[in-house]
Design a protein around this motif. Structure first.
Motif, PDB file in Angstrom:
ATOM      1  N   GLY A  54      55.144 -12.474 -26.155  1.00 56.01           N
ATOM      2  CA  GLY A  54      53.801 -12.929 -26.496  1.00 56.01           C
ATOM      3  C   GLY A  54      52.785 -12.338 -25.538  1.00 56.01           C
ATOM      4  O   GLY A  54      53.090 -11.398 -24.788  1.00 56.01           O
ATOM      5  N   ARG A  55      51.590 -12.916 -25.505  1.00 59.63           N
ATOM      6  CA  ARG A  55      50.493 -12.310 -24.764  1.00 59.63           C
ATOM      7  C   ARG A  55      49.901 -13.240 -23.711  1.00 59.63           C
ATOM      8  O   ARG A  55      48.736 -13.092 -23.349  1.00 59.63           O
ATOM      9  N   HIS A  56      50.682 -14.151 -23.212  1.00 61.90           N
ATOM     10  CA  HIS A  56      50.241 -14.997 -22.102  1.00 61.90           C
ATOM     11  C   HIS A  56      50.849 -14.436 -20.810  1.00 61.90           C
ATOM     12  O   HIS A  56      52.065 -14.420 -20.642  1.00 61.90           O
ATOM     13  N   ILE A  57      49.976 -13.996 -19.911  1.00 65.31           N
ATOM     14  CA  ILE A  57      50.384 -13.228 -18.731  1.00 65.31           C
ATOM     15  C   ILE A  57      50.037 -13.981 -17.457  1.00 65.31           C
ATOM     16  O   ILE A  57      48.924 -14.522 -17.324  1.00 65.31           O
ATOM     17  N   LEU A  58      50.960 -14.002 -16.502  1.00 60.43           N
ATOM     18  CA  LEU A  58      50.677 -14.452 -15.146  1.00 60.43           C
ATOM     19  C   LEU A  58      50.631 -13.223 -14.253  1.00 60.43           C
ATOM     20  O   LEU A  58      51.596 -12.444 -14.193  1.00 60.43           O
ATOM     21  N   ASP A  59      49.522 -13.037 -13.563  1.00 57.38           N
ATOM     22  CA  ASP A  59      49.308 -11.863 -12.708  1.00 57.38           C
ATOM     23  C   ASP A  59      49.393 -12.298 -11.247  1.00 57.38           C
ATOM     24  O   ASP A  59      48.502 -12.977 -10.734  1.00 57.38           O
ATOM     25  N   ILE A  60      50.471 -11.898 -10.577  1.00 54.10           N
ATOM     26  CA  ILE A  60      50.723 -12.299  -9.189  1.00 54.10           C
ATOM     27  C   ILE A  60      50.026 -11.334  -8.241  1.00 54.10           C
ATOM     28  O   ILE A  60      50.155 -10.118  -8.369  1.00 54.10           O
ATOM     29  N   GLY A  61      49.301 -11.880  -7.261  1.00 52.25           N
ATOM     30  CA  GLY A  61      48.548 -11.029  -6.345  1.00 52.25           C
ATOM     31  C   GLY A  61      47.489 -10.244  -7.103  1.00 52.25           C
ATOM     32  O   GLY A  61      47.347  -9.038  -6.920  1.00 52.25           O
ATOM     33  N   TYR A 113      55.067 -18.572 -19.282  1.00 54.94           N
ATOM     34  CA  TYR A 113      54.371 -17.321 -19.603  1.00 54.94           C
ATOM     35  C   TYR A 113      55.307 -16.346 -20.304  1.00 54.94           C
ATOM     36  O   TYR A 113      56.528 -16.402 -20.148  1.00 54.94           O
ATOM     37  N   ASP A 114      54.691 -15.452 -21.062  1.00 51.03           N
ATOM     38  CA  ASP A 114      55.460 -14.408 -21.751  1.00 51.03           C
ATOM     39  C   ASP A 114      55.792 -13.244 -20.824  1.00 51.03           C
ATOM     40  O   ASP A 114      56.791 -12.546 -21.035  1.00 51.03           O
ATOM     41  N   ALA A 115      54.960 -13.026 -19.826  1.00 51.33           N
ATOM     42  CA  ALA A 115      55.211 -11.957 -18.853  1.00 51.33           C
ATOM     43  C   ALA A 115      54.635 -12.349 -17.510  1.00 51.33           C
ATOM     44  O   ALA A 115      53.573 -12.975 -17.429  1.00 51.33           O
ATOM     45  N   VAL A 116      55.364 -12.013 -16.477  1.00 51.08           N
ATOM     46  CA  VAL A 116      54.896 -12.131 -15.096  1.00 51.08           C
ATOM     47  C   VAL A 116      54.749 -10.711 -14.574  1.00 51.08           C
ATOM     48  O   VAL A 116      55.706  -9.935 -14.596  1.00 51.08           O
ATOM     49  N   VAL A 117      53.547 -10.363 -14.121  1.00 51.21           N
ATOM     50  CA  VAL A 117      53.288  -9.004 -13.659  1.00 51.21           C
ATOM     51  C   VAL A 117      52.731  -9.045 -12.243  1.00 51.21           C
ATOM     52  O   VAL A 117      52.198 -10.056 -11.791  1.00 51.21           O
ATOM     53  N   LYS A 133      61.595 -17.626  -8.964  1.00 49.65           N
ATOM     54  CA  LYS A 133      60.500 -18.431  -9.501  1.00 49.65           C
ATOM     55  C   LYS A 133      59.982 -17.827 -10.804  1.00 49.65           C
ATOM     56  O   LYS A 133      59.648 -18.555 -11.747  1.00 49.65           O
ATOM     57  N   ALA A 134      59.899 -16.490 -10.862  1.00 48.83           N
ATOM     58  CA  ALA A 134      59.471 -15.845 -12.103  1.00 48.83           C
ATOM     59  C   ALA A 134      60.387 -16.246 -13.251  1.00 48.83           C
ATOM     60  O   ALA A 134      59.934 -16.537 -14.368  1.00 48.83           O
ATOM     61  N   ALA A 135      61.695 -16.279 -12.998  1.00 51.16           N
ATOM     62  CA  ALA A 135      62.651 -16.653 -14.046  1.00 51.16           C
ATOM     63  C   ALA A 135      62.415 -18.079 -14.530  1.00 51.16           C
ATOM     64  O   ALA A 135      62.587 -18.382 -15.718  1.00 51.16           O
ATOM     65  N   GLN A 136      61.995 -18.959 -13.631  1.00 46.84           N
ATOM     66  CA  GLN A 136      61.789 -20.357 -13.988  1.00 46.84           C
ATOM     67  C   GLN A 136      60.584 -20.564 -14.891  1.00 46.84           C
ATOM     68  O   GLN A 136      60.554 -21.514 -15.677  1.00 46.84           O
ATOM     69  N   ILE A 137      59.583 -19.690 -14.791  1.00 39.79           N
ATOM     70  CA  ILE A 137      58.342 -19.918 -15.544  1.00 39.79           C
ATOM     71  C   ILE A 137      58.185 -18.984 -16.740  1.00 39.79           C
ATOM     72  O   ILE A 137      57.191 -19.068 -17.457  1.00 39.79           O
ATOM     73  N   LEU A 138      59.162 -18.116 -16.966  1.00 41.18           N
ATOM     74  CA  LEU A 138      59.096 -17.233 -18.123  1.00 41.18           C
ATOM     75  C   LEU A 138      59.656 -17.924 -19.364  1.00 41.18           C
ATOM     76  O   LEU A 138      60.621 -18.688 -19.294  1.00 41.18           O
ATOM     77  N   ARG A 139      59.054 -17.620 -20.492  1.00 41.01           N
ATOM     78  CA  ARG A 139      59.561 -18.103 -21.775  1.00 41.01           C
ATOM     79  C   ARG A 139      60.797 -17.301 -22.168  1.00 41.01           C
ATOM     80  O   ARG A 139      61.060 -16.243 -21.581  1.00 41.01           O
ATOM     81  N   PRO A 140      61.577 -17.772 -23.143  1.00 40.23           N
ATOM     82  CA  PRO A 140      62.751 -17.015 -23.582  1.00 40.23           C
ATOM     83  C   PRO A 140      62.401 -15.554 -23.881  1.00 40.23           C
ATOM     84  O   PRO A 140      61.413 -15.272 -24.561  1.00 40.23           O
ATOM     85  N   ASN A 141      63.199 -14.662 -23.333  1.00 33.46           N
ATOM     86  CA  ASN A 141      62.994 -13.210 -23.465  1.00 33.46           C
ATOM     87  C   ASN A 141      61.729 -12.718 -22.765  1.00 33.46           C
ATOM     88  O   ASN A 141      61.307 -11.581 -23.000  1.00 33.46           O
ATOM     89  N   GLY A 142      61.145 -13.554 -21.913  1.00 31.75           N
ATOM     90  CA  GLY A 142      59.962 -13.134 -21.169  1.00 31.75           C
ATOM     91  C   GLY A 142      60.274 -11.998 -20.207  1.00 31.75           C
ATOM     92  O   GLY A 142      61.427 -11.810 -19.799  1.00 31.75           O
TER      93      GLY A 142
END
Length: 276
Positions: A54-61, A113-117, A133-142
């Motif tokens: 999907g198109r919900h993105i978390l942008d780290i830093g 989120y759908d992607a963590v970048v 932590k990224a694995a914990q907040i990603l949606r399936p197949n994120g």
């Protein structure tokens, strides 16, 4: 050719998350940072979107929001997380939603989120806690995708930078690192291989991939001198020392014709969540 590593840390990619004083020095001039730092290849943004659910993105830093705005322009909803309020305030002024904190301490409050970048920032994140932590907040197949630019300026320009930097800051770890420095591409290949290994060790992701995008950008003398103070080796120099470095580099650029074309390689380490 000896060089001051473009990686903004005196330590290896696996240890740089410990050097918070460097990580949080980039906000000294967010306007310059946003103006002078290069954007990311459109092909990278498109590939992340095409391989995410999907198109919900978390942008780290997220810094000033450079990559966040690129994802927004491509149709994504983006939340940024950054430890520096100065950078976050600037990003908000450009239309990016940002929460302040390190990724390790940030509270997702049940959000997924759908992607963590992370663009030019993942080496500031703990290499064990970050992927977990990224694995914990990603949606399936994120998808997790961390990326950055490798570049080496022309030899004449880099030699002038190194000589001036070693003159004004001989005891700096950046100066000491020049003695046996590798090319930027070698440094970044090692750094992103380590990032891929960190993803692999979580046992939460499929086999990580490494992506590569090659491109060029031309710089005038003034444009490159605008960029240099945003790099990790120079963000904490005293104004008089910074002026000496910039004068030396500017003179070198004048000697090669007043500008140059920089070859860039943007590297990414990326993987998709499995098992959920």
């Amino acid at each position: 050719m000896p060089t001051i590593s473009p990686q903004p840390t005196p330590a290896s990619g696996q240890e740089s998350h410990r050097h918070r004083e460097v990580a949080e020095s980039f906000g000294v001039d967010p306007q310059r940072y946003d103006r002078a730092r290069p954007r990311y290849p459109d092909a990278l943004v498109a590939r992340i979107m095409a391989t995410s659910p999907g198109r919900h993105i978390l942008d780290i830093g997220c810094g000033t929001g450079i990559e966040a705005r690129q994802f927004q322009q491509a149709g994504c909803t983006v939340l940024g997380v950054d430890p520096d309020e100065r950078m976050a305030e600037f990003a908000r002024s450009t239309g990016v939603e940002v929460e302040v904190g390190t990724f390790e301490s940030w509270d997702p409050a049940g959000r997924t989120y759908d992607a963590v970048v992370a663009g030019q920032a993942w080496h500031w994140v703990d290499p064990v806690a970050g992927p977990a932590k990224a694995a914990q907040i990603l949606r399936p197949n994120g998808r997790i995708a961390v990326f950055g630019h490798a570049f080496d300026a022309p030899a004449e320009v880099t030699d002038a930078l190194v000589a001036a930097y070693e003159k004004v800051a001989p005891d700096s770890p950046f100066a000491r690192a020049t003695a046996h420095a590798k090319s930027a591409l070698e440094t970044y290949q090692e750094m992103f291989a380590a990032a891929a290994d960190s993803m692999r060790r979580t046992d939460a992701f499929g086999e990580p991939e490494q992506w590569r995008f090659d491109w060029e950008q031309s710089y005038s003398r003034d444009q490159w001198l605008d960029h240099l103070p945003t790099t990790g080796a120079l963000t904490r120099l005293a104004p008089d020392h910074l002026a000496i470095v910039l004068d030396s580099v500017g003179a070198a650029i004048d000697r090669i014709g007043g500008g140059f074309t920089m070859p860039y390689t943007t590297l990414a380490a990326t993987a998709s969540l499995t098992g959920r």
